[in-house]
Design a protein around this motif. Sequence first.
Motif, PDB file in Angstrom:
ATOM      1  N   ALA A 188       0.843  -1.191   0.000  1.00  0.00           N
ATOM      2  CA  ALA A 188       0.000   0.000   0.000  1.00  0.00           C
ATOM      3  C   ALA A 188       0.881   1.244   0.000  1.00  0.00           C
ATOM      4  O   ALA A 188       1.879   1.310   0.721  1.00  0.00           O
ATOM      5  CB  ALA A 188      -0.923  -0.008   1.212  1.00  0.00           C
ATOM      6  N   TYR A 189       0.490   2.225  -0.810  1.00  0.00           N
ATOM      7  CA  TYR A 189       1.196   3.501  -0.894  1.00  0.00           C
ATOM      8  C   TYR A 189       0.199   4.638  -0.703  1.00  0.00           C
ATOM      9  O   TYR A 189      -0.883   4.622  -1.286  1.00  0.00           O
ATOM     10  CB  TYR A 189       1.864   3.689  -2.266  1.00  0.00           C
ATOM     11  N   ARG A 190       0.608   5.625   0.101  1.00  0.00           N
ATOM     12  CA  ARG A 190      -0.174   6.852   0.242  1.00  0.00           C
ATOM     13  C   ARG A 190       0.393   7.847  -0.768  1.00  0.00           C
ATOM     14  O   ARG A 190       1.594   8.144  -0.751  1.00  0.00           O
ATOM     15  CB  ARG A 190      -0.032   7.413   1.659  1.00  0.00           C
ATOM     16  N   VAL A 191      -0.476   8.376  -1.620  1.00  0.00           N
ATOM     17  CA  VAL A 191      -0.088   9.395  -2.594  1.00  0.00           C
ATOM     18  C   VAL A 191      -0.809  10.681  -2.204  1.00  0.00           C
ATOM     19  O   VAL A 191      -2.039  10.747  -2.244  1.00  0.00           O
ATOM     20  CB  VAL A 191      -0.482   8.979  -4.033  1.00  0.00           C
ATOM     21  N   VAL A 192      -0.040  11.673  -1.775  1.00  0.00           N
ATOM     22  CA  VAL A 192      -0.586  12.976  -1.401  1.00  0.00           C
ATOM     23  C   VAL A 192      -0.398  13.896  -2.601  1.00  0.00           C
ATOM     24  O   VAL A 192       0.680  13.943  -3.203  1.00  0.00           O
ATOM     25  CB  VAL A 192       0.133  13.543  -0.154  1.00  0.00           C
ATOM     26  N   PHE A 193      -1.456  14.653  -2.935  1.00  0.00           N
ATOM     27  CA  PHE A 193      -1.414  15.496  -4.139  1.00  0.00           C
ATOM     28  C   PHE A 193      -2.199  16.772  -3.920  1.00  0.00           C
ATOM     29  O   PHE A 193      -2.951  16.910  -2.956  1.00  0.00           O
ATOM     30  CB  PHE A 193      -1.989  14.716  -5.335  1.00  0.00           C
ATOM     31  N   HIS A 194      -2.013  17.708  -4.829  1.00  0.00           N
ATOM     32  CA  HIS A 194      -2.855  18.905  -4.860  1.00  0.00           C
ATOM     33  C   HIS A 194      -3.191  19.206  -6.321  1.00  0.00           C
ATOM     34  O   HIS A 194      -2.405  18.893  -7.219  1.00  0.00           O
ATOM     35  CB  HIS A 194      -2.192  20.111  -4.179  1.00  0.00           C
ATOM     36  N   LEU A 195      -4.360  19.775  -6.518  1.00  0.00           N
ATOM     37  CA  LEU A 195      -4.741  20.189  -7.860  1.00  0.00           C
ATOM     38  C   LEU A 195      -3.797  21.285  -8.331  1.00  0.00           C
ATOM     39  O   LEU A 195      -3.417  22.156  -7.558  1.00  0.00           O
ATOM     40  CB  LEU A 195      -6.170  20.714  -7.889  1.00  0.00           C
ATOM     41  N   ALA A 196      -3.429  21.212  -9.580  1.00  0.00           N
ATOM     42  CA  ALA A 196      -2.469  22.167 -10.145  1.00  0.00           C
ATOM     43  C   ALA A 196      -2.977  22.639 -11.503  1.00  0.00           C
ATOM     44  O   ALA A 196      -2.473  22.218 -12.538  1.00  0.00           O
ATOM     45  CB  ALA A 196      -1.086  21.518 -10.257  1.00  0.00           C
ATOM     46  N   PRO A 197      -3.998  23.496 -11.503  1.00  0.00           N
ATOM     47  CA  PRO A 197      -4.573  23.934 -12.778  1.00  0.00           C
ATOM     48  C   PRO A 197      -3.567  24.632 -13.685  1.00  0.00           C
ATOM     49  O   PRO A 197      -3.731  24.626 -14.906  1.00  0.00           O
ATOM     50  CB  PRO A 197      -5.709  24.886 -12.365  1.00  0.00           C
ATOM     51  N   GLU A 198      -2.492  25.173 -13.093  1.00  0.00           N
ATOM     52  CA  GLU A 198      -1.478  25.836 -13.924  1.00  0.00           C
ATOM     53  C   GLU A 198      -0.777  24.854 -14.853  1.00  0.00           C
ATOM     54  O   GLU A 198      -0.202  25.231 -15.873  1.00  0.00           O
ATOM     55  CB  GLU A 198      -0.443  26.561 -13.045  1.00  0.00           C
ATOM     56  N   LEU A 199      -0.818  23.572 -14.535  1.00  0.00           N
ATOM     57  CA  LEU A 199      -0.186  22.561 -15.387  1.00  0.00           C
ATOM     58  C   LEU A 199      -0.966  22.325 -16.672  1.00  0.00           C
ATOM     59  O   LEU A 199      -0.409  21.842 -17.645  1.00  0.00           O
ATOM     60  CB  LEU A 199      -0.026  21.242 -14.624  1.00  0.00           C
ATOM     61  N   ALA A 200      -2.237  22.678 -16.679  1.00  0.00           N
ATOM     62  CA  ALA A 200      -3.065  22.470 -17.874  1.00  0.00           C
ATOM     63  C   ALA A 200      -2.586  23.347 -19.021  1.00  0.00           C
ATOM     64  O   ALA A 200      -2.754  23.008 -20.180  1.00  0.00           O
ATOM     65  CB  ALA A 200      -4.524  22.751 -17.562  1.00  0.00           C
ATOM     66  N   ALA A 201      -1.961  24.482 -18.711  1.00  0.00           N
ATOM     67  CA  ALA A 201      -1.492  25.411 -19.737  1.00  0.00           C
ATOM     68  C   ALA A 201      -0.234  24.943 -20.427  1.00  0.00           C
ATOM     69  O   ALA A 201       0.163  25.478 -21.439  1.00  0.00           O
ATOM     70  CB  ALA A 201      -1.272  26.782 -19.117  1.00  0.00           C
ATOM     71  N   ARG A 202       0.417  23.942 -19.873  1.00  0.00           N
ATOM     72  CA  ARG A 202       1.694  23.483 -20.443  1.00  0.00           C
ATOM     73  C   ARG A 202       1.469  22.616 -21.645  1.00  0.00           C
ATOM     74  O   ARG A 202       0.609  21.905 -21.833  1.00  0.00           O
ATOM     75  CB  ARG A 202       2.495  22.703 -19.403  1.00  0.00           C
TER      76      ARG A 202
END
Length: 104
Positions: free
Chosen positions: A90-104
Amino acid sequence: MLLFKKKFLPAIQRGEKTQTIRLWRFRRFRVGQRSYIPGAGYIRVEQVEQVQLDDLTDEDAIPDGFASADALRAELDEIYGDKIAAGYQAYRVVFHLAPELAAR
């Protein structure tokens, strides 16, 4: 890409669900990696760590969108029952939304 059940997408979009527990044979993500959640958008991975399902607490369950560790484990058992039985890690993956990445 990280796939989620549709019921989790609103909480991800609101920034309430900021982690997921996944069962894999080996780590599939690394800190700083970007990924995409269909229906929610781009994310940036903040943390990836091995966890023991039996050691998860109610505090661990909240950022995963569950009220208790028991509820989280029940969902994991439903989704990953065969992998749990096969000894996947089992792995815990912590993340945050990064809408700025959509522009790349």
